[in-house]
Design an enzyme around this catalytic site. Structure first.
Site, PDB file in Angstrom:
ATOM      1  NE  ARG A 101       0.918   7.028   2.211  1.00 30.27           N
ATOM      2  CZ  ARG A 101       2.096   6.630   1.735  1.00 30.27           C
ATOM      3  NH1 ARG A 101       2.772   7.413   0.913  1.00 30.27           N
ATOM      4  NH2 ARG A 101       2.596   5.460   2.060  1.00 30.27           N
ATOM      5  NE  ARG A 114      -0.496  20.978 -17.149  1.00 29.54           N
ATOM      6  CZ  ARG A 114      -0.528  20.105 -18.153  1.00 29.54           C
ATOM      7  NH1 ARG A 114      -0.982  18.870 -17.947  1.00 29.54           N
ATOM      8  NH2 ARG A 114      -0.119  20.460 -19.346  1.00 29.54           N
ATOM      9  NE  ARG A 200     -14.128  -4.613   2.400  1.00 33.20           N
ATOM     10  CZ  ARG A 200     -13.870  -5.739   1.749  1.00 33.20           C
ATOM     11  NH1 ARG A 200     -14.319  -5.901   0.498  1.00 33.20           N
ATOM     12  NH2 ARG A 200     -13.173  -6.705   2.313  1.00 33.20           N
ATOM     13  CG  HIS A 204      -8.767   0.922   4.827  1.00 34.73           C
ATOM     14  ND1 HIS A 204      -7.878   1.727   4.153  1.00 34.73           N
ATOM     15  CD2 HIS A 204      -8.019  -0.081   5.390  1.00 34.73           C
ATOM     16  CE1 HIS A 204      -6.658   1.241   4.292  1.00 34.73           C
ATOM     17  NE2 HIS A 204      -6.710   0.155   5.029  1.00 34.73           N
ATOM     18  NE  ARG A 209      -4.371   8.523   6.288  1.00 32.53           N
ATOM     19  CZ  ARG A 209      -3.076   8.678   6.085  1.00 32.53           C
ATOM     20  NH1 ARG A 209      -2.328   9.285   6.990  1.00 32.53           N
ATOM     21  NH2 ARG A 209      -2.508   8.215   4.981  1.00 32.53           N
TER      22      ARG A 209
END
Length: 255
Positions: A101, A114, A200, A204, A209
Site C-alpha cells: 500500500r 506463476r 523519506r 513515512h 507501521r
C-alpha cells in the site's frame, strides 16, 4: 528471534510426504545501498550554494546536523530523497499486501507463483504474539491470549496449511498450471521480495507501521509488519544516524 517449528510431514492422496515448515519471524537484509547523511546536505545546500554544494561530499556531516534537524522540523522533505536502499524481505503474504500500500518512493519485485513452485513455509504466531482484540473498531487494543488460545490457533493454522499445500501439490502433479494451483494457498505462506526506497519514503513507512514512544502521531500497526519495520529501521540507523536522530527528535513524522 527465529523460532522455526520442526517440519510436519503430510500425506496427500498421491502418497508423497510434503515437509511443511512453520516460522514466527521475518527476514530483512540490506542488500544494496547508496545512503548517508551527507546526501541530505548536498541536496539541501544546492538551493543556496549552487555548484559549491558539492563540497559537502567531503565534509563531516556531523558539523551540519543542525541543518538536518531544521529540514526535518520544518518538513523540507526533498533533500531526504537523494539516496537509495534495497532490502530483501521474507515474510508472510499478508504482510506484503499491507506493505505494498506504500507506493510513493517505493519499488517492489516479489517472487511469483506463476513462474516457480512455491515452498511450504508458513506463518504461525509466537507465544508472545498478542492474540485477543478488545474494544470496538477505531478504539481497540490487543492483549495476550491464554496458552489454550495460542495452542488452538497454532494447531488450526498448521492443519489448514498442511491440507492446502497438499492440495497444491496434487494439482501440480496432475499437470495443473502453477498460476492456477496456487489459488489454494493461504496468505500465511511466506513470500520474498526486494523493496527499494529512499529515506523519506522509509520514514513515512515507519511512522505508520511502527509504534514508538517518541511518535507525535499514534500508530496501531499489525505486529508482523511492525517486525519488518523494526528491522529496516535498525539497518537504516547505521547508514544515516543524524537523519534518524532528527526523525525521532521531531515526532517520527516524515518530512
Amino acid at each position: 528471534m527465529q523460532q522455526e517449528r520442526p517440519p510436519v510431514p503430510t500425506d496427500p492422496p498421491t502418497g508423497t510426504a510434503v515437509p511443511v515448515r512453520f516460522r514466527d519471524d521475518v527476514t530483512v537484509e540490506l542488500v544494496k545501498h547508496s545512503a548517508s547523511d551527507t546526501d541530505v546536505l548536498w541536496a539541501a545546500r544546492v538551493s543556496t550554494a549552487g555548484e559549491e554544494s558539492l563540497e559537502e561530499l567531503t565534509k563531516d556531516p556531523e558539523r551540519s546536523k543542525g541543518l538536518i534537524n531544521y529540514l526535518m522540523r520544518d518538513r523540507h522533505g526533498s533533500p531526504f530523497e537523494h539516496n537509495s536502499m534495497t532490502f530483501f524481505i521474507s515474510a508472510p503474504i499478508f504482510v506484503f499486501r499491507e506493505f505494498m500500500r506504500h507506493r510513493v518512493g517505493w519499488s517492489y519485485n516479489e517472487e511469483s507463483g506463476r513462474y516457480r513452485e512455491l515452498q511450504p513455509v508458513f506463518y504461525v504466531p509466537s507465544q508472545d504474539r498478542k492474540l485477543v482484540q478488545q474494544g470496538r473498531p477505531g478504539k481497540y487494543e490487543f492483549v495476550h491470549g491464554t496458552p489454550e488460545q495460542h495452542k488452538a490457533a497454532v494447531s488450526a493454522m498448521e492443519e489448514s496449511y498442511a491440507q492446502s499445500y497438499a492440495a497444491y501439490q496434487d494439482m501440480l502433479a496432475a499437470g495443473v498450471a502453477r498460476e492456477v494451483a496456487r489459488a489454494t494457498l493461504p496468505v500465511g505462506l511466506y513470500s520474498s521480495m526486494y523493496a527499494t526506497c529512499n529515506a523519506r519514503s522509509l520514514m513515512h513507512f515507519l511512522g505508520l507501521r511502527t509504534q514508538h514512544e517518541l511518535a507525535k502521531v499514534a500508530s496501531f500497526p499489525q505486529r508482523e509488519i511492525e517486525m519488518v519495520g523494526e528491522r529496516m529501521e535498525a539497518l537504516w540507523t547505521d547508514l544515516m544516524p543524524l537523519t534518524h536522530a532528527a526523525f525521532n527528535a521531531n515526532g517520527r513524522v516524515a518530512p
